[in-house]
Design an enzyme around this catalytic site. Structure first.
Site, PDB file in Angstrom:
ATOM      1  N   ILE A  66       0.836  -1.190   0.000  1.00  0.00           N
ATOM      2  CA  ILE A  66       0.000   0.000   0.000  1.00  0.00           C
ATOM      3  C   ILE A  66       0.877   1.248   0.000  1.00  0.00           C
ATOM      4  O   ILE A  66       1.758   1.400   0.854  1.00  0.00           O
ATOM      5  CB  ILE A  66      -0.936   0.011   1.225  1.00  0.00           C
ATOM      6  CG1 ILE A  66      -1.735  -1.297   1.309  1.00  0.00           C
ATOM      7  CG2 ILE A  66      -1.876   1.223   1.161  1.00  0.00           C
ATOM      8  CD1 ILE A  66      -2.478  -1.495   2.622  1.00  0.00           C
ATOM      9  N   CYS A  67       0.626   2.118  -0.971  1.00  0.00           N
ATOM     10  CA  CYS A  67       1.272   3.429  -1.019  1.00  0.00           C
ATOM     11  C   CYS A  67       0.158   4.459  -1.231  1.00  0.00           C
ATOM     12  O   CYS A  67      -0.997   4.182  -0.919  1.00  0.00           O
ATOM     13  CB  CYS A  67       2.344   3.483  -2.104  1.00  0.00           C
ATOM     14  SG  CYS A  67       1.784   3.170  -3.795  1.00  0.00           S
ATOM     15  N   GLY A  68       0.466   5.619  -1.759  1.00  0.00           N
ATOM     16  CA  GLY A  68      -0.563   6.636  -1.956  1.00  0.00           C
ATOM     17  C   GLY A  68      -1.629   6.226  -2.949  1.00  0.00           C
ATOM     18  O   GLY A  68      -2.823   6.333  -2.684  1.00  0.00           O
ATOM     19  N   GLY A 110      -3.596   4.286  -0.300  1.00  0.00           N
ATOM     20  CA  GLY A 110      -4.076   4.831   0.957  1.00  0.00           C
ATOM     21  C   GLY A 110      -4.816   6.145   0.795  1.00  0.00           C
ATOM     22  O   GLY A 110      -5.597   6.528   1.666  1.00  0.00           O
TER      23      GLY A 110
END
Length: 158
Positions: A66-68, A110
């Site tokens: 999970i990243c931006g 996220g």
């Protein structure tokens, strides 16, 4: 106990924590290979290789990054042979990345996916198998396609 691996950068930290907590409540042993505190973040390009290599070595069957947006993690994870990472923003995509693409890593954003949705997506990703709920002709097609993709990989990584 079921084993699972997850990782995030700072932008994906809150979503990762929600999914991780849920999985632990479901009796998963969860390895967190990314940012463990917003005060000590790890960038996506350092987290994704850690998780991808563990999938590649067979230490885990599936993982979540999970990243931006989910895109950066997918780009980096897909640099590793045998790793199939797909960025998902819906439960439908989480299911189909497994059923159609046999993805072993799901990535999420996220900034895009709410915690409740992320948990439902994680459930769908974990509980869907390759070719589940597809027509017989499509199952045969996808199994052959999977062999073709593996052959391409062999040529690229030799």
């Amino acid at each position: 106990m079921k084993k699972f691996i997850i990782g995030s950068d700072k932008s994906g930290f809150a979503l990762k924590e929600a999914v991780k907590t849920y999985l632990e409540e479901q009796d998963y042993e969860v390895e967190d290979c990314g940012t463990r505190s917003v005060d000590q973040p790890m960038p996506y390009f350092k987290v994704a290789p850690i998780l991808a290599k563990k999938i590649q070595r067979g230490e885990y069957e599936k993982g979540i990054l999970i990243c931006g947006t989910g895109a950066g993690m997918a780009v980096v994870a897909n640099k590793f042979k045998g790793v199939y990472a797909v960025a998902c923003e819906s439960v439908y995509a989480a299911e189909k990345c497994r059923a159609i693409n046999d993805a072993n890593i799901m990535t999420m954003g996220g900034w895009i996916v709410a915690p409740e949705l992320g948990i439902t997506m994680a459930e769908k990703f974990l509980n869907t198998g390759f070719t589940d709920n597809l027509e017989e002709w499509r199952k045969d097609f996808l199994k052959n396609a999977s062999k073709e993709v593996a052959s391409m990989e062999d040529k690229i990584y030799d």
